[in-house]
Write a protein that holds these residues in place. Structure first.
Motif, PDB file in Angstrom:
ATOM      1  N   UNK A   1       0.828  -1.216   0.000  1.00  0.00           N
ATOM      2  CA  UNK A   1       0.000   0.000   0.000  1.00  0.00           C
ATOM      3  C   UNK A   1       0.858   1.260   0.000  1.00  0.00           C
ATOM      4  N   UNK A   2       0.479   2.211  -0.865  1.00  0.00           N
ATOM      5  CA  UNK A   2       1.197   3.470  -0.982  1.00  0.00           C
ATOM      6  C   UNK A   2       2.327   3.428  -1.987  1.00  0.00           C
ATOM      7  N   UNK A   3       2.739   2.243  -2.389  1.00  0.00           N
ATOM      8  CA  UNK A   3       3.783   2.102  -3.407  1.00  0.00           C
ATOM      9  C   UNK A   3       3.109   2.036  -4.779  1.00  0.00           C
ATOM     10  N   UNK A   4       3.884   1.722  -5.784  1.00  0.00           N
ATOM     11  CA  UNK A   4       3.327   1.567  -7.123  1.00  0.00           C
ATOM     12  C   UNK A   4       3.680   0.198  -7.677  1.00  0.00           C
ATOM     13  N   UNK A   5       2.749  -0.363  -8.440  1.00  0.00           N
ATOM     14  CA  UNK A   5       2.989  -1.560  -9.232  1.00  0.00           C
ATOM     15  C   UNK A   5       2.618  -1.195 -10.661  1.00  0.00           C
ATOM     16  N   UNK A   6       3.570  -1.353 -11.562  1.00  0.00           N
ATOM     17  CA  UNK A   6       3.377  -1.012 -12.974  1.00  0.00           C
ATOM     18  C   UNK A   6       2.830   0.411 -13.142  1.00  0.00           C
ATOM     19  N   UNK A   7       3.347   1.313 -12.296  1.00  0.00           N
ATOM     20  CA  UNK A   7       2.974   2.715 -12.394  1.00  0.00           C
ATOM     21  C   UNK A   7       1.632   3.076 -11.779  1.00  0.00           C
ATOM     22  N   UNK A   8       0.983   2.120 -11.128  1.00  0.00           N
ATOM     23  CA  UNK A   8      -0.332   2.353 -10.533  1.00  0.00           C
ATOM     24  C   UNK A   8      -0.217   2.329  -9.014  1.00  0.00           C
TER      25      UNK A   8
END
Length: 143
Positions: free
Chosen positions: A56-63
């Protein structure tokens, strides 16, 4: 609904109508199926919102990643579930708390819980289980 078989039109109609997908169990690991499917859905023009409490709060594939469905600040059309089938009931419970309700809950390959599906369907949510949209899109929506 009988979840042993789906008409092609049922699946195709869902895939044509949804635009925003919450992907529960999203992984930042490029080798994980959830990451591959998320990338595929993004490449097909879907808005994909990853759900993973540990990311949570990070990004995965820019999302941006959210911890739970209730944290998403916009409506979602479909919830794509990459969690073990015993967790499908809790995903349905979370989905039922969303306003507006999603129109679809989709359980990935080997994810099936008929009791959870019945609860979602009683609330007017379509359910697909033991299928993968990254397989169904090229099969049913050629091009």
């Amino acid at each position: 609904m009988n979840h042993d078989h789906y008409d092609n039109s049922y699946i195709a109609d869902i895939l044509r109508s949804v635009k925003t997908i919450a992907l529960v169990g999203a992984s930042p690991n490029a080798l994980r199926p959830s990451n591959e499917v998320m990338g595929y859905l993004l490449s097909r023009g879907y808005r994909v919102i990853p759900i993973n409490p540990g990311q949570a709060g990070k990004e995965i594939l820019g999302q941006t990643v959210y911890a739970k469905l209730g944290d998403i600040p916009e409506p979602v059309d479909m919830i794509d579930v990459f969690r073990a089938q015993e967790f499908l009931y809790s995903v349905v419970d979370e989905a039922l708390a969303l306003k507006p309700l999603p129109s679809v809950i989709w359980g990935q390959l080997e994810i099936r819980n008929d009791a959870a599906a019945a609860v979602a369907e009683a609330a007017g949510i379509k359910v697909v289980m033991d299928r993968c949209p990254a397989i169904e899109i090229p099969r049913l929506l050629a091009a």
